[in-house]
Design a protein around this motif. Structure first.
Motif, PDB file in Angstrom:
ATOM      1  N   LEU A 142      -0.524  -4.005   2.180  1.00  0.00           N
ATOM      2  CA  LEU A 142      -0.060  -3.195   3.295  1.00  0.00           C
ATOM      3  C   LEU A 142      -0.227  -3.981   4.590  1.00  0.00           C
ATOM      4  CD1 LEU A 142       0.904  -0.199   3.637  1.00  0.00           C
ATOM      5  CD2 LEU A 142      -1.460   0.364   4.150  1.00  0.00           C
ATOM      6  N   ASN A 143       0.814  -3.981   5.437  1.00  0.00           N
ATOM      7  CA  ASN A 143       0.758  -4.597   6.763  1.00  0.00           C
ATOM      8  C   ASN A 143       1.208  -3.576   7.796  1.00  0.00           C
ATOM      9  OD1 ASN A 143       1.866  -8.081   6.323  1.00  0.00           O
ATOM     10  ND2 ASN A 143       0.181  -6.999   5.386  1.00  0.00           N
ATOM     11  N   VAL A 144       0.619  -3.618   8.965  1.00  0.00           N
ATOM     12  CA  VAL A 144       1.028  -2.764  10.080  1.00  0.00           C
ATOM     13  C   VAL A 144       1.217  -3.668  11.288  1.00  0.00           C
ATOM     14  CG1 VAL A 144       0.394  -0.853  11.604  1.00  0.00           C
ATOM     15  CG2 VAL A 144      -0.242  -0.763   9.183  1.00  0.00           C
ATOM     16  N   SER A 145       2.307  -3.432  12.007  1.00  0.00           N
ATOM     17  CA  SER A 145       2.592  -4.176  13.221  1.00  0.00           C
ATOM     18  C   SER A 145       2.822  -3.161  14.338  1.00  0.00           C
ATOM     19  CB  SER A 145       3.840  -5.042  13.012  1.00  0.00           C
ATOM     20  OG  SER A 145       4.115  -5.777  14.170  1.00  0.00           O
ATOM     21  N   ILE A 146       2.030  -3.251  15.400  1.00  0.00           N
ATOM     22  CA  ILE A 146       2.147  -2.328  16.530  1.00  0.00           C
ATOM     23  C   ILE A 146       2.626  -3.124  17.747  1.00  0.00           C
ATOM     24  CG2 ILE A 146       0.944  -0.734  18.062  1.00  0.00           C
ATOM     25  CD1 ILE A 146      -1.006  -0.164  15.745  1.00  0.00           C
ATOM     26  N   ASP A 147       3.730  -2.659  18.322  1.00  0.00           N
ATOM     27  CA  ASP A 147       4.337  -3.308  19.477  1.00  0.00           C
ATOM     28  C   ASP A 147       4.126  -2.410  20.695  1.00  0.00           C
ATOM     29  OD1 ASP A 147       5.977  -4.336  21.477  1.00  0.00           O
ATOM     30  OD2 ASP A 147       7.672  -4.695  20.132  1.00  0.00           O
ATOM     31  N   LYS A 148       3.300  -2.876  21.631  1.00  0.00           N
ATOM     32  CA  LYS A 148       3.047  -2.153  22.885  1.00  0.00           C
ATOM     33  C   LYS A 148       3.670  -2.965  24.013  1.00  0.00           C
ATOM     34  CE  LYS A 148      -1.527  -0.550  21.462  1.00  0.00           C
ATOM     35  NZ  LYS A 148      -2.960  -0.627  21.796  1.00  0.00           N
ATOM     36  N   ASP A 149       4.820  -2.509  24.485  1.00  0.00           N
ATOM     37  CA  ASP A 149       5.526  -3.180  25.581  1.00  0.00           C
ATOM     38  C   ASP A 149       5.691  -4.676  25.335  1.00  0.00           C
ATOM     39  OD1 ASP A 149       5.957  -0.881  27.199  1.00  0.00           O
ATOM     40  OD2 ASP A 149       3.840  -0.942  27.784  1.00  0.00           O
ATOM     41  N   GLY A 150       6.064  -5.044  24.122  1.00  0.00           N
ATOM     42  CA  GLY A 150       6.309  -6.435  23.787  1.00  0.00           C
ATOM     43  C   GLY A 150       5.097  -7.204  23.299  1.00  0.00           C
ATOM     44  N   LYS A 151       3.908  -6.632  23.415  1.00  0.00           N
ATOM     45  CA  LYS A 151       2.706  -7.278  22.905  1.00  0.00           C
ATOM     46  C   LYS A 151       2.477  -6.760  21.484  1.00  0.00           C
ATOM     47  CE  LYS A 151      -2.172  -8.054  23.578  1.00  0.00           C
ATOM     48  NZ  LYS A 151      -3.414  -7.517  24.096  1.00  0.00           N
ATOM     49  N   ILE A 152       2.666  -7.637  20.505  1.00  0.00           N
ATOM     50  CA  ILE A 152       2.601  -7.240  19.101  1.00  0.00           C
ATOM     51  C   ILE A 152       1.230  -7.565  18.516  1.00  0.00           C
ATOM     52  CG2 ILE A 152       3.590  -7.618  16.807  1.00  0.00           C
ATOM     53  CD1 ILE A 152       6.230  -8.327  18.290  1.00  0.00           C
ATOM     54  N   THR A 153       0.651  -6.573  17.849  1.00  0.00           N
ATOM     55  CA  THR A 153      -0.607  -6.757  17.136  1.00  0.00           C
ATOM     56  C   THR A 153      -0.337  -6.512  15.659  1.00  0.00           C
ATOM     57  OG1 THR A 153      -1.802  -5.869  19.059  1.00  0.00           O
ATOM     58  CG2 THR A 153      -3.020  -6.044  16.990  1.00  0.00           C
ATOM     59  N   ASP A 154      -0.658  -7.504  14.831  1.00  0.00           N
ATOM     60  CA  ASP A 154      -0.434  -7.411  13.393  1.00  0.00           C
ATOM     61  C   ASP A 154      -1.743  -7.166  12.659  1.00  0.00           C
ATOM     62  OD1 ASP A 154       1.997 -10.014  13.654  1.00  0.00           O
ATOM     63  OD2 ASP A 154       2.378  -7.879  13.414  1.00  0.00           O
ATOM     64  N   PHE A 155      -1.685  -6.327  11.636  1.00  0.00           N
ATOM     65  CA  PHE A 155      -2.823  -6.031  10.775  1.00  0.00           C
ATOM     66  C   PHE A 155      -2.362  -6.269   9.336  1.00  0.00           C
ATOM     67  CE2 PHE A 155      -2.936  -3.315  14.500  1.00  0.00           C
ATOM     68  CZ  PHE A 155      -4.233  -3.417  14.955  1.00  0.00           C
ATOM     69  N   ALA A 156      -3.162  -6.978   8.550  1.00  0.00           N
ATOM     70  CA  ALA A 156      -2.775  -7.287   7.172  1.00  0.00           C
ATOM     71  C   ALA A 156      -3.955  -7.084   6.227  1.00  0.00           C
ATOM     72  CB  ALA A 156      -2.268  -8.716   7.068  1.00  0.00           C
ATOM     73  N   GLU A 157      -3.694  -6.420   5.098  1.00  0.00           N
ATOM     74  CA  GLU A 157      -4.743  -6.228   4.085  1.00  0.00           C
ATOM     75  C   GLU A 157      -5.031  -7.517   3.330  1.00  0.00           C
ATOM     76  OE1 GLU A 157      -4.770  -1.747   2.276  1.00  0.00           O
ATOM     77  OE2 GLU A 157      -3.299  -3.131   1.481  1.00  0.00           O
ATOM     78  N   LYS A 158      -4.000  -8.073   2.725  1.00  0.00           N
ATOM     79  CA  LYS A 158      -4.174  -9.232   1.843  1.00  0.00           C
ATOM     80  C   LYS A 158      -3.313 -10.402   2.300  1.00  0.00           C
ATOM     81  CE  LYS A 158      -4.678  -6.105  -2.071  1.00  0.00           C
ATOM     82  NZ  LYS A 158      -4.075  -5.674  -3.325  1.00  0.00           N
ATOM     83  N   GLY A 159      -3.069 -10.510   3.557  1.00  0.00           N
ATOM     84  CA  GLY A 159      -2.213 -11.567   4.079  1.00  0.00           C
ATOM     85  C   GLY A 159      -0.887 -11.016   4.555  1.00  0.00           C
ATOM     86  N   LYS A 160      -0.201 -11.807   5.357  1.00  0.00           N
ATOM     87  CA  LYS A 160       1.065 -11.374   5.955  1.00  0.00           C
ATOM     88  C   LYS A 160       2.173 -11.322   4.908  1.00  0.00           C
ATOM     89  CE  LYS A 160       3.892 -12.082  10.035  1.00  0.00           C
ATOM     90  NZ  LYS A 160       3.887 -10.730  10.522  1.00  0.00           N
ATOM     91  N   ILE A 161       2.907 -10.217   4.905  1.00  0.00           N
ATOM     92  CA  ILE A 161       4.032 -10.017   3.998  1.00  0.00           C
ATOM     93  C   ILE A 161       5.250 -10.722   4.582  1.00  0.00           C
ATOM     94  CG2 ILE A 161       5.619  -8.302   3.020  1.00  0.00           C
ATOM     95  CD1 ILE A 161       3.236  -6.304   3.102  1.00  0.00           C
ATOM     96  N   THR A 162       5.938 -11.488   3.756  1.00  0.00           N
ATOM     97  CA  THR A 162       7.173 -12.144   4.178  1.00  0.00           C
ATOM     98  C   THR A 162       8.298 -11.120   4.068  1.00  0.00           C
ATOM     99  OG1 THR A 162       6.360 -14.258   3.355  1.00  0.00           O
ATOM    100  CG2 THR A 162       8.732 -14.077   3.763  1.00  0.00           C
ATOM    101  N   VAL A 163       8.940 -10.832   5.202  1.00  0.00           N
ATOM    102  CA  VAL A 163       9.990  -9.812   5.260  1.00  0.00           C
ATOM    103  C   VAL A 163      11.345 -10.506   5.364  1.00  0.00           C
ATOM    104  CG1 VAL A 163      10.844  -7.821   6.557  1.00  0.00           C
ATOM    105  CG2 VAL A 163       8.389  -8.253   6.429  1.00  0.00           C
ATOM    106  N   SER A 164      12.266 -10.106   4.490  1.00  0.00           N
ATOM    107  CA  SER A 164      13.596 -10.714   4.495  1.00  0.00           C
ATOM    108  C   SER A 164      14.383 -10.306   5.740  1.00  0.00           C
ATOM    109  CB  SER A 164      14.380 -10.278   3.242  1.00  0.00           C
ATOM    110  OG  SER A 164      14.683  -8.894   3.327  1.00  0.00           O
TER     111      SER A 164
END
Length: 170
Positions: A142-164
């Motif tokens: 599971l990954n979560v990405s939160i974008d606050k006014d262009g500032k992106i914070t990424d959270f990853a359980e087991k590493g970043k998921i590659t998204v097509s």
């Protein structure tokens, strides 16, 4: 004699739990019924449930997302699903309450090759606060990405998921 019977029951239960874990890792869907252990009525041994709960929790999260492709998170009450909510809370920590509060305007659950995407943002300020949740069903990640006014914070359980690119544009 009683020790021998008790030992046999314990070994049988342990074998069942280990077997269930192996099956859960190799199958995309496991019924929680297969995880139950039936003990004789006169048994004094308590079943070991920690491993069973962990496997059932993983399966539940997988199913709430994967079985609801093209549905909206609000319609399936996604954040009311305990196993999903607990994993997201653990992942984003103190950001969870604000993220949930601002998950008003939603897109449907979409997928591409086993990767699922959920999107929600703040009503009347969609680009100002947006959340993207990605779930890799093959690796239970599971990954979560939160974008606050262009500032992106990424959270990853087991590493970043590659998204097509196809999934990014959905």
């Amino acid at each position: 004699m009683k020790k021998v019977i008790t030992s046999a029951v314990v070994l049988m239960m342990l074998g069942t739990v280990v077997s269930c874990k192996k099956d859960a890792n190799t199958q995309s869907s496991v019924s929680t019924d297969t995880l139950a252990t039936v003990l004789p009525k006169d048994s004094t041994v308590a079943p070991k449930t920690d491993s069973v709960k962990a496997v059932a929790s993983t399966v539940a999260t997988l199913e709430i997302i994967t079985k609801n492709d093209e549905k909206y998170p609000h319609d399936i009450k996604l954040f009311e699903d305990k196993s999903f909510a607990e994993r997201v809370k653990k992942l984003v920590g103190k950001e969870y309450d604000v993220m949930l509060k601002n998950f008003n305007v939603e897109g449907p659950i979409v997928s591409d090759n086993g990767i699922y995407k959920l999107h929600g943002c703040k009503q009347h300020d969609c680009p100002g606060y947006a959340t993207y949740i990605y779930y890799d069903s093959k690796n239970d990640n599971l990954n979560v990405s939160i974008d606050k006014d262009g500032k992106i914070t990424d959270f990853a359980e087991k590493g970043k998921i590659t998204v097509s690119e196809a999934l990014k544009t959905k």
